[in-house]
Write a protein that holds these residues in place. Structure first.
Motif, short mmCIF file in Angstrom:
data_model
loop_
_atom_site.label_atom_id
_atom_site.label_comp_id
_atom_site.label_asym_id
_atom_site.label_seq_id
_atom_site.Cartn_x
_atom_site.Cartn_y
_atom_site.Cartn_z
N TYR A 1 0.79 -1.13 -0.09
CA TYR A 1 0.15 0.06 -0.07
C TYR A 1 1.07 1.37 -0.08
O TYR A 1 1.97 1.24 0.18
CB TYR A 1 -0.89 0.07 1.20
CG TYR A 1 -1.86 -1.00 1.27
CD1 TYR A 1 -2.99 -1.06 0.21
CD2 TYR A 1 -2.03 -2.13 2.15
CE1 TYR A 1 -3.89 -2.01 0.39
CE2 TYR A 1 -2.91 -3.27 2.34
CZ TYR A 1 -3.85 -2.95 1.32
OH TYR A 1 -4.85 -4.12 1.36
N ASP B 1 -3.71 5.29 -0.41
CA ASP B 1 -4.58 4.01 -0.45
C ASP B 1 -5.33 4.42 1.17
O ASP B 1 -6.31 3.59 1.13
CB ASP B 1 -3.66 3.03 -0.44
CG ASP B 1 -3.35 2.49 -1.79
OD1 ASP B 1 -3.82 2.87 -2.85
OD2 ASP B 1 -2.14 2.06 -1.87
N CYS C 1 -6.62 -5.02 7.17
CA CYS C 1 -7.26 -5.06 6.17
C CYS C 1 -8.24 -6.06 6.22
O CYS C 1 -8.10 -6.90 7.03
CB CYS C 1 -6.42 -4.85 4.82
SG CYS C 1 -5.65 -6.27 4.37
#
Length: 380
Positions: free
Chosen positions: A273, A277, A378
């Motif tokens: 990432y 992001d 995530c």
């Protein structure tokens, strides 16, 4: 991850060991696990409840992994890294990270630690150089850095105030936050009393009693547990050149956080990432100036530009980078940053009180001014 916590208060009325056990039990229940499933425990070196004491009180039969991470709040994400490494290496299957403290009713971190100044350790020697100069509390140490930051980059204390206002706005809508229904304005911040110039009272995190625990296991096992998995996409620890604690006085560049830069480079590389992001960041907000410096060290804005970044409303609800949607340590509670990891888990699950839609990866940082750590969570 399973997550659990006690209530957050100013006088818990019970021992730190009891708080730790309550939080761990809540985290296990959240995950749908039992104490007999636990074979690893990790905490802070500052925690007064050892791994074996917590295991004993819980009824954990055996531990195959246990550990502690140092440097105060800098350990917050480091304990998760230890758990991840243990699970990945096959040293343990279910590792619980915990932090429990009576930081308001017990030892108050904002006061001078006379024991540290005389400790027969390298930390005691370090303190012996700056304590006589009046730099004997965290606020006094951070104030020196904050003053230098304002001098170099031409900002104002209103820049610091915007961090406090945003955190308290989120806390006001969080029923678990100490400052629930108590937002502040920038004028309130500017009118609050000096603690150590340029830090005002509302630049400093609160003092809290409470505990938080986190359950870490493999993704394969997590898929079968009670809650949707929050995946650890990357973890990192970092220490910079000439590192001290709270303030590294002897660096050529005092007004920065190179240790967070060490962490940031690892996080972005390992996760794949980039700052663009990330829509939600849980940044360790023990003192507001260090939030500005973190934004810069993590790559969300150029060096010296954090004040302008904040002035555009970037960290407010609906902004470019929603900051501390639970209220942070300024608004929810000061549990050495572990409550921020729990909030990141809730955001990933979609169950947070101040849920951010379409959030993507969530960044969490640990204490700054000290050797530090961070992680990215995530969904699956």
């Amino acid at each position: 991850m399973g997550i659990g916590a006690t209530e957050f208060s100013k006088d818990s009325g019970r021992s730190e060991l009891k708080l730790a056990v309550e939080a761990v039990r809540a985290a296990l229940a959240d995950a749908g696990l039992a104490p007999s499933d636990v074979d690893g425990l990790v905490t802070f070196t500052m925690d007064t409840s050892t791994e074996i004491a917590v295991a004993r009180e819980l009824g954990v039969p055996e531990l195959t992994y246990f550990g502690q991470v140092g440097y105060g709040g800098g350990a917050a994400c480091g304990i998760v890294q230890q758990a991840v490494l243990a699970v990945d290496a096959g040293l343990a299957d279910v590792v619980v990270c915990y932090r429990a403290l009576n930081e308001r009713s017990g030892r108050r971190f904002g006061q001078v630690s006379h024991a540290l100044a005389g400790a027969p350790t390298s930390s005691g020697v370090d303190a012996g150089w700056h304590y006589p100069m009046g730099l004997a509390t965290p606020a006094a140490m951070v104030a020196m850095v904050a003053q230098r930051y304002l001098h170099e980059y031409g900002g104002s204390t209103e820049d610091f105030g915007r961090v406090a206002v945003a955190s308290r706005r989120h806390a006001a809508t969080n029923p678990h936050a100490w400052f629930h229904k108590r937002p502040i304005t920038l004028a309130d911040h500017q009118a609050s009393r000096w603690i150590s110039e340029p830090l005002r009272l509302l630049d400093c995190c609160q003092e809290s009693d409470g505990a938080v625990a986190l359950v870490v296991t493999s993704l394969d096992r997590a898929r079968d547990l009670r809650q949707p998995p929050a995946v650890v996409a990357a973890t990192a620890q970092g220490s910079g050149p000439d590192q001290y604690v709270m303030t590294s006085y002897y660096r050529d560049d005092v007004a920065g956080l190179p240790e967070m830069g060490v962490v940031a480079r690892q996080l972005w590389r390992r996760s794949g990432y980039a700052p663009d992001d990330v829509r939600v960041a849980v940044l360790y907000d023990h003192f507001t100036p260090y939030v500005l410096m973190q934004l810069e060290a993590l790559g969300f804005c150029p060096r010296g530009e954090a004040g302008r970044f904040l002035a555009d409303g970037a960290i407010e609800p609906g902004g470019r980078l929603v900051l501390n949607p639970h209220g942070g340590q300024l608004g929810e509670a000061y549990i050495h940053g572990v409550n921020g990891i729990a909030e990141a888990v809730r955001q990933v699950r979609g169950t947070a009180v101040n849920q951010v839609p379409d959030l993507g990866p969530v960044l969490v940082t640990a204490g700054t001014g000290v050797p530090t750590s961070a992680l990215i969570l995530c969904g699956v």
